[in-house]
Each structure stands twice: as structure tokens, then as C-alpha cells.
Motif scaffolding. Structure first.
Motif, mmCIF file in Angstrom:
data_model
loop_
_atom_site.group_PDB
_atom_site.id
_atom_site.type_symbol
_atom_site.label_atom_id
_atom_site.label_comp_id
_atom_site.label_asym_id
_atom_site.label_seq_id
_atom_site.Cartn_x
_atom_site.Cartn_y
_atom_site.Cartn_z
ATOM 1 N N GLY A 13 0.779 -1.229 0.000
ATOM 2 C CA GLY A 13 0.000 0.000 0.000
ATOM 3 C C GLY A 13 0.811 1.279 0.000
ATOM 4 N N VAL A 14 2.122 1.194 -0.059
ATOM 5 C CA VAL A 14 2.988 2.375 -0.042
ATOM 6 C C VAL A 14 3.373 2.745 -1.471
ATOM 7 C CG1 VAL A 14 5.237 3.294 0.657
ATOM 8 C CG2 VAL A 14 3.933 1.852 2.231
ATOM 9 N N THR A 15 3.170 4.016 -1.836
ATOM 10 C CA THR A 15 3.638 4.535 -3.117
ATOM 11 C C THR A 15 4.986 5.199 -2.874
ATOM 12 O OG1 THR A 15 1.372 4.897 -3.842
ATOM 13 C CG2 THR A 15 3.105 6.107 -5.017
ATOM 14 N N LEU A 16 6.013 4.709 -3.549
ATOM 15 C CA LEU A 16 7.360 5.218 -3.303
ATOM 16 C C LEU A 16 7.692 6.472 -4.099
ATOM 17 C CD1 LEU A 16 9.349 1.876 -3.083
ATOM 18 C CD2 LEU A 16 8.561 3.340 -1.212
ATOM 19 N N GLY A 17 7.164 6.618 -5.301
ATOM 20 C CA GLY A 17 7.458 7.797 -6.104
ATOM 21 C C GLY A 17 8.722 7.632 -6.923
ATOM 22 N N GLU A 18 9.246 8.771 -7.390
ATOM 23 C CA GLU A 18 10.382 8.784 -8.314
ATOM 24 C C GLU A 18 11.736 8.716 -7.616
ATOM 25 O OE1 GLU A 18 10.247 9.186 -11.871
ATOM 26 O OE2 GLU A 18 8.156 8.632 -11.522
ATOM 27 N N GLU A 19 11.896 9.469 -6.540
ATOM 28 C CA GLU A 19 13.178 9.591 -5.828
ATOM 29 C C GLU A 19 13.050 8.931 -4.466
ATOM 30 O OE1 GLU A 19 16.052 11.189 -6.716
ATOM 31 O OE2 GLU A 19 15.386 12.190 -8.545
ATOM 32 N N VAL A 20 13.793 7.829 -4.254
ATOM 33 C CA VAL A 20 13.685 7.061 -3.012
ATOM 34 C C VAL A 20 15.042 7.024 -2.322
ATOM 35 C CG1 VAL A 20 13.139 4.800 -2.022
ATOM 36 C CG2 VAL A 20 11.821 5.661 -3.977
ATOM 37 N N LEU A 21 15.021 7.228 -1.014
ATOM 38 C CA LEU A 21 16.207 7.101 -0.181
ATOM 39 C C LEU A 21 16.047 5.876 0.697
ATOM 40 C CD1 LEU A 21 18.882 8.150 1.062
ATOM 41 C CD2 LEU A 21 17.466 9.437 2.693
ATOM 42 N N GLU A 22 17.037 4.979 0.644
ATOM 43 C CA GLU A 22 17.085 3.861 1.573
ATOM 44 C C GLU A 22 18.166 4.153 2.605
ATOM 45 O OE1 GLU A 22 17.478 -0.974 1.910
ATOM 46 O OE2 GLU A 22 18.377 0.005 0.168
ATOM 47 N N ILE A 23 17.804 4.038 3.865
ATOM 48 C CA ILE A 23 18.731 4.249 4.969
ATOM 49 C C ILE A 23 19.223 2.889 5.460
ATOM 50 C CG2 ILE A 23 18.933 5.044 7.347
ATOM 51 C CD1 ILE A 23 16.871 7.206 6.701
ATOM 52 N N GLY A 24 20.530 2.750 5.580
ATOM 53 C CA GLY A 24 21.118 1.562 6.184
ATOM 54 C C GLY A 24 20.956 0.283 5.401
ATOM 55 N N PRO A 25 21.401 0.237 4.153
ATOM 56 C CA PRO A 25 21.212 -0.968 3.361
ATOM 57 C C PRO A 25 22.102 -2.140 3.757
ATOM 58 C CG PRO A 25 22.504 0.611 2.129
ATOM 59 C CD PRO A 25 22.049 1.304 3.390
ATOM 60 N N GLY A 26 23.158 -1.889 4.535
ATOM 61 C CA GLY A 26 24.049 -2.984 4.906
ATOM 62 C C GLY A 26 24.651 -3.628 3.678
ATOM 63 N N PHE A 27 24.530 -4.949 3.567
ATOM 64 C CA PHE A 27 25.101 -5.656 2.413
ATOM 65 C C PHE A 27 24.223 -5.552 1.172
ATOM 66 C CE2 PHE A 27 22.658 -8.808 4.719
ATOM 67 C CZ PHE A 27 21.977 -9.469 3.713
ATOM 68 N N GLY A 28 23.035 -4.960 1.289
ATOM 69 C CA GLY A 28 22.263 -4.593 0.113
ATOM 70 C C GLY A 28 21.185 -5.544 -0.363
ATOM 71 N N ALA A 29 20.733 -6.464 0.467
ATOM 72 C CA ALA A 29 19.688 -7.398 0.028
ATOM 73 C C ALA A 29 18.441 -6.648 -0.447
ATOM 74 C CB ALA A 29 19.337 -8.373 1.144
ATOM 75 N N THR A 30 18.000 -5.654 0.312
ATOM 76 C CA THR A 30 16.812 -4.892 -0.090
ATOM 77 C C THR A 30 17.151 -3.895 -1.196
ATOM 78 O OG1 THR A 30 17.227 -3.377 1.761
ATOM 79 C CG2 THR A 30 15.617 -5.133 2.119
ATOM 80 N N THR A 31 18.341 -3.347 -1.159
ATOM 81 C CA THR A 31 18.762 -2.354 -2.146
ATOM 82 C C THR A 31 18.758 -2.932 -3.554
ATOM 83 O OG1 THR A 31 20.218 -1.524 -0.419
ATOM 84 C CG2 THR A 31 20.514 -0.593 -2.615
ATOM 85 N N LYS A 32 19.242 -4.149 -3.689
ATOM 86 C CA LYS A 32 19.302 -4.806 -4.996
ATOM 87 C C LYS A 32 17.909 -4.999 -5.584
ATOM 88 C CE LYS A 32 23.543 -6.942 -3.550
ATOM 89 N NZ LYS A 32 24.124 -8.106 -2.880
ATOM 90 N N VAL A 33 16.931 -5.284 -4.741
ATOM 91 C CA VAL A 33 15.548 -5.433 -5.209
ATOM 92 C C VAL A 33 14.955 -4.064 -5.528
ATOM 93 C CG1 VAL A 33 13.227 -6.231 -4.611
ATOM 94 C CG2 VAL A 33 15.236 -7.597 -3.950
ATOM 95 N N LEU A 34 15.119 -3.108 -4.606
ATOM 96 C CA LEU A 34 14.569 -1.768 -4.817
ATOM 97 C C LEU A 34 15.112 -1.121 -6.081
ATOM 98 C CD1 LEU A 34 14.642 -0.305 -1.203
ATOM 99 C CD2 LEU A 34 12.598 -0.781 -2.565
ATOM 100 N N ALA A 35 16.389 -1.335 -6.363
ATOM 101 C CA ALA A 35 17.022 -0.707 -7.531
ATOM 102 C C ALA A 35 16.315 -1.089 -8.827
ATOM 103 C CB ALA A 35 18.496 -1.079 -7.602
#
Length: 173
Positions: A13-35
């Protein structure tokens, strides 16, 4: 797990929009998906080695910045959404967590959403973090903490050993 369960649940239910900031990605498991799912992703990671590794892995799919989420080096109202996943418990104190929340609000555009997830306290979770920073955020106290940081409409819901949260920034630019 991250792509099929964690992110769909945490961001339902969350709309992220065009410009997203991820805080604290660590080794990047979520970052790789979000990208692969948002037009422009920036991630801020406090650990220089982790940030450098992510930068090499993601190339031009995301902008990786080494920095402290309690003192973000971005202008006010830079992002449509700010997200963080399973990292709040690594922030070393409630006061530092509150500064992170305030910074997330500051860099968020009006109407934007701050969302994410983390783990609830358990003895098993404590054992996984022996010798590591673990300051678990009480999900029952989180809505008031988010309001104090400047957010409106905070919601927190739990499932199993985890909780997800979201809050909005209101107001005009």
C-alpha cells in the motif's frame, strides 16, 4: 525471501514515487531489489566498506553514499519516500534513532512516506546479535516517536517477530 516476502509485506500500500532514499542498506539485500523497482534510488550506508561494495555491485542502478543517517547530507525535501529495513535496531541509542527519524522527515518531500520494517525483541534475536549493537525499537512506542519527529498518520503493524511502519510528511514546500 526479500523480494517475495519482506518488501511486499513491508511496503504493501505504499507509493514510493520517483526519488527514493534507503537508509542503512548494509550488504544490500533490499537495495538490490529496490534498484529494479524505483526510477531513482539513493542509499546511505554508514559502513564505508559496505557502501563501496554496494557501489561496485549496483553500478548505475543506484547512488550509494557513505554517511550517517542521523546527519544526512541531503537538502531538505529531496526524496519522495524514505525507507529502511531491518536496520533500526543497529542504531546505537533511542536518541540516535530519534535523530534518524527527524532526518528522514527533513529530507522527505511534503506528502511523502517514511516506511520500513524491523524485528521485535526475542531471546533468539538477542542471540543473533551477541557482540553486535542491538537497540530494539518498541513498536508500541514508535508512532509517538514518529509524530515527535514531524510525521503524521503513523501506523505500525506486527506479524510474527517483525513489525512494519509507515508515516507521512504533510505540509507545503
Amino acid at each position: 525471501m526479500v523480494e517475495e516476502k519482506l518488501l511486499p509485506w513491508a511496503l504493501a500500500g505504499v507509493t514510493l514515487g520517483e526519488e527514493v532514499l534507503e537508509i542503512g542498506p548494509g550488504f544490500g539485500a533490499t537495495t538490490k531489489v529496490l534498484a529494479g523497482t524505483v526510477p531513482r534510488l539513493t542509499a546511505v550506508e554508514v559502513d564505508p566498506a559496505s557502501a563501496a561494495l554496494l557501489d561496485r555491485e549496483l553500478g548505475d542502478r543506484a547512488t550509494i553514499v557513505t554517511g550517517d543517517a542521523t546527519d544526512l547530507q541531503f537538502p531538505d525535501e529531496s526524496f519522495d519516500a524514505v525507507v529502511c529495513f531491518t536496520m533500526l535496531h543497529h542504531v546505537p541509542s533511542p536518541a540516535a534513532q530519534d535523530r534518524l527519524f527527524a532526518e528522514a522527515c527533513r529530507v522527505l518531500r511534503p506528502g511523502g512516506t517514511f516506511a520500513g520494517s524491523d524485528s521485535r525483541y526475542s531471546h533468539r534475536f538477542r542471540l543473533l546479535h551477541l557482540g553486535d549493537t542491538m537497540v530494539v525499537v518498541d513498536p508500541d512506542a514508535l508512532p509517538d516517536r514518529l509524530r515527535r519527529a514531524g510525521f503524521t498518520d503513523p501506523t505500525v503493524s506486527s506479524a510474527g517477530g517483525s513489525y512494519r511502519f509507515r508515516a507521512r510528511k504533510t505540509g507545503l514546500s
